[in-house]
Design a protein around this motif. Structure first.
Motif, PDB file in Angstrom:
ATOM      1  N   ASP A  18      -5.837   4.391   1.291  1.00  0.00           N
ATOM      2  CA  ASP A  18      -5.321   5.334   0.366  1.00  0.00           C
ATOM      3  C   ASP A  18      -4.058   4.756  -0.308  1.00  0.00           C
ATOM      4  OD1 ASP A  18      -5.328   7.619  -0.965  1.00  0.00           O
ATOM      5  OD2 ASP A  18      -4.351   8.816   0.460  1.00  0.00           O
ATOM      6  N   TYR A  19      -3.750   5.324  -1.681  1.00  0.00           N
ATOM      7  CA  TYR A  19      -2.428   4.800  -2.168  1.00  0.00           C
ATOM      8  C   TYR A  19      -2.208   5.819  -3.357  1.00  0.00           C
ATOM      9  CZ  TYR A  19      -4.493   3.321  -6.983  1.00  0.00           C
ATOM     10  OH  TYR A  19      -5.181   3.523  -7.987  1.00  0.00           O
ATOM     11  N   VAL A  20      -0.851   5.783  -3.803  1.00  0.00           N
ATOM     12  CA  VAL A  20      -0.472   6.457  -5.050  1.00  0.00           C
ATOM     13  C   VAL A  20       0.537   5.712  -5.554  1.00  0.00           C
ATOM     14  CG1 VAL A  20       0.966   8.189  -3.901  1.00  0.00           C
ATOM     15  CG2 VAL A  20      -0.003   8.704  -6.155  1.00  0.00           C
ATOM     16  N   GLY A  21       0.549   5.380  -6.957  1.00  0.00           N
ATOM     17  CA  GLY A  21       1.807   4.778  -7.615  1.00  0.00           C
ATOM     18  C   GLY A  21       2.480   5.954  -8.480  1.00  0.00           C
TER      19      GLY A  21
ATOM     20  N   ASN B 255       3.236   4.463  11.632  1.00  0.00           N
ATOM     21  CA  ASN B 255       1.822   4.306  12.229  1.00  0.00           C
ATOM     22  C   ASN B 255       1.006   5.586  12.443  1.00  0.00           C
ATOM     23  OD1 ASN B 255       3.496   2.183  13.346  1.00  0.00           O
ATOM     24  ND2 ASN B 255       2.171   1.626  14.389  1.00  0.00           N
ATOM     25  N   VAL B 256      -0.201   5.357  11.825  1.00  0.00           N
ATOM     26  CA  VAL B 256      -1.095   6.732  11.773  1.00  0.00           C
ATOM     27  C   VAL B 256      -2.624   6.319  12.573  1.00  0.00           C
ATOM     28  CG1 VAL B 256      -2.351   7.955  10.068  1.00  0.00           C
ATOM     29  CG2 VAL B 256      -0.186   7.173   9.363  1.00  0.00           C
ATOM     30  N   TRP B 257      -2.831   7.313  13.260  1.00  0.00           N
ATOM     31  CA  TRP B 257      -4.184   7.139  14.075  1.00  0.00           C
ATOM     32  C   TRP B 257      -4.719   8.492  14.221  1.00  0.00           C
ATOM     33  CZ3 TRP B 257       0.575   6.221  16.155  1.00  0.00           C
ATOM     34  CH2 TRP B 257       1.002   7.471  17.379  1.00  0.00           C
ATOM     35  N   GLY B 258      -6.026   8.573  14.261  1.00  0.00           N
ATOM     36  CA  GLY B 258      -6.622   9.805  14.334  1.00  0.00           C
ATOM     37  C   GLY B 258      -6.752  10.755  12.851  1.00  0.00           C
ATOM     38  N   ALA B 259      -7.925  11.209  12.843  1.00  0.00           N
ATOM     39  CA  ALA B 259      -8.640  11.848  11.715  1.00  0.00           C
ATOM     40  C   ALA B 259      -7.517  12.935  11.056  1.00  0.00           C
ATOM     41  CB  ALA B 259      -9.797  12.341  11.853  1.00  0.00           C
TER      42      ALA B 259
ATOM     43  N   VAL C 196      -4.523  11.156   9.250  1.00  0.00           N
ATOM     44  CA  VAL C 196      -5.144  10.600   8.194  1.00  0.00           C
ATOM     45  C   VAL C 196      -5.555  11.420   7.067  1.00  0.00           C
ATOM     46  CG1 VAL C 196      -7.109   9.187   7.077  1.00  0.00           C
ATOM     47  CG2 VAL C 196      -6.277   8.392   9.393  1.00  0.00           C
ATOM     48  N   LYS C 197      -6.063  12.466   7.410  1.00  0.00           N
ATOM     49  CA  LYS C 197      -6.390  13.512   6.510  1.00  0.00           C
ATOM     50  C   LYS C 197      -4.958  13.978   5.679  1.00  0.00           C
ATOM     51  CE  LYS C 197      -8.822  17.835   5.779  1.00  0.00           C
ATOM     52  NZ  LYS C 197      -7.871  18.931   5.235  1.00  0.00           N
ATOM     53  N   GLU C 198      -3.941  14.227   6.537  1.00  0.00           N
ATOM     54  CA  GLU C 198      -2.814  14.844   6.069  1.00  0.00           C
ATOM     55  C   GLU C 198      -2.096  13.789   5.174  1.00  0.00           C
ATOM     56  OE1 GLU C 198       1.589  14.656   8.273  1.00  0.00           O
ATOM     57  OE2 GLU C 198      -0.051  15.952   9.125  1.00  0.00           O
ATOM     58  N   LYS C 199      -2.040  12.448   5.571  1.00  0.00           N
ATOM     59  CA  LYS C 199      -1.566  11.696   4.587  1.00  0.00           C
ATOM     60  C   LYS C 199      -2.154  11.434   3.108  1.00  0.00           C
ATOM     61  CE  LYS C 199       1.754  10.486   7.556  1.00  0.00           C
ATOM     62  NZ  LYS C 199       2.910  11.231   7.109  1.00  0.00           N
ATOM     63  N   LEU C 200      -3.788  11.664   3.126  1.00  0.00           N
ATOM     64  CA  LEU C 200      -4.477  11.545   1.977  1.00  0.00           C
ATOM     65  C   LEU C 200      -4.049  12.586   1.133  1.00  0.00           C
ATOM     66  CD1 LEU C 200      -6.095   9.233   3.518  1.00  0.00           C
ATOM     67  CD2 LEU C 200      -8.185  10.160   2.650  1.00  0.00           C
ATOM     68  N   GLU C 201      -4.025  13.875   1.693  1.00  0.00           N
ATOM     69  CA  GLU C 201      -3.537  15.072   0.846  1.00  0.00           C
ATOM     70  C   GLU C 201      -2.190  15.152   0.310  1.00  0.00           C
ATOM     71  OE1 GLU C 201      -4.278  18.296   3.621  1.00  0.00           O
ATOM     72  OE2 GLU C 201      -6.633  18.298   3.386  1.00  0.00           O
ATOM     73  N   TYR C 202      -1.353  14.447   1.096  1.00  0.00           N
ATOM     74  CA  TYR C 202      -0.040  14.408   0.834  1.00  0.00           C
ATOM     75  C   TYR C 202      -0.041  13.497  -0.648  1.00  0.00           C
ATOM     76  CZ  TYR C 202       4.902  13.047   0.665  1.00  0.00           C
ATOM     77  OH  TYR C 202       6.065  12.916  -0.054  1.00  0.00           O
ATOM     78  N   MET C 203      -0.631  12.296  -0.457  1.00  0.00           N
ATOM     79  CA  MET C 203      -0.645  11.442  -1.506  1.00  0.00           C
ATOM     80  C   MET C 203      -0.958  11.796  -2.738  1.00  0.00           C
ATOM     81  SD  MET C 203      -0.843   7.376   0.117  1.00  0.00           S
ATOM     82  CE  MET C 203      -1.726   7.790   1.836  1.00  0.00           C
TER      83      MET C 203
END
Length: 210
Positions: free
Chosen positions: A68-71, A138-142, A145-152
């Motif tokens: 995932d990324y966001v610029g 560090n990120v592990w667990g679905a 990961v979902k939390e970081k995707l939504e945030y970005m």
């Protein structure tokens, strides 16, 4: 009941320092790094397109996954795997150097609305493009990961840069929402191969790169 010697327990100190590095456990890394003094050096389409192009080149060189990324105009968020070559600190060091050099070159012709990079003229950080350090979690667990995707993906909307994530092409939203590649190919979690870890593995701490 497994023998105590083969139990793997993740132990982090309370209020973990985001500038401390924990490498070698095949975790994903949520990294954040900013332009010098949070100035909008990625404030144009050209600058963000250049960043994405170089990020893809660095991925190929060091063989890591971009999940995932966001610029943004003045900072970047990445969710990436540990590389086959080097470590995330090395990735960020090379990426920042390459982007800085590319964007500090003067274009042959100044396009209308082109950002003029006003670098500071004095001091120890004269001419700096990026802040020296970066934050790494560090990120592990679905769930995480979902939390970081939504945030970005929400970042450009929260900042008022777009009405909907689809209107900000410098992120991985189109990959997850529409199955489209977008400006940068995204590595899905299913493509990420887990690396074997021995019971003796311990957290490795790295200092922030210069």
């Amino acid at each position: 009941m497994p023998h105590p010697s083969i139990l793997r327990v993740r132990v982090f100190p309370p209020m973990r320092n985001p500038l401390r590095r924990y490498y070698g456990w095949s975790d994903l890394h949520f990294v954040t790094f900013s332009c010098y003094r949070r100035l909008p050096y990625l404030g144009t389409r050209r600058a963000r397109d250049c960043f994405v192009k170089i990020l893809d080149e660095v991925r190929s060189r060091y063989e890591f996954h971009i999940v995932d990324y966001v610029g943004m105009p003045e900072h970047v968020h990445l969710l990436l795997s540990e590389p086959a070559k080097g470590n995330p600190s090395r990735i960020l060091q090379v990426l920042k150097q390459k982007v800085s050099r590319a964007l500090r070159r003067k274009p042959r012709r100044s396009a209308p609305g082109q950002l003029s990079l006003a670098f500071p003229e004095a001091g120890a950080d004269a001419g700096a493009f990026w802040q020296r350090r970066f934050c790494d979690f560090n990120v592990w667990g679905a769930k995480k990961v979902k939390e970081k995707l939504e945030y970005m993906h929400a970042n450009p909307v929260v900042r008022g840069l777009a009405k909907h994530p689809k209107d900000w092409p410098w992120s991985s939203w189109s990959h997850y929402a529409k199955g489209e590649e977008g400006l940068l190919r995204i590595d899905t979690l299913g493509e990420k191969k887990e690396r074997e870890r021995s019971p003796a593995d311990t957290r490795k701490t790295q200092n922030p790169h210069p």
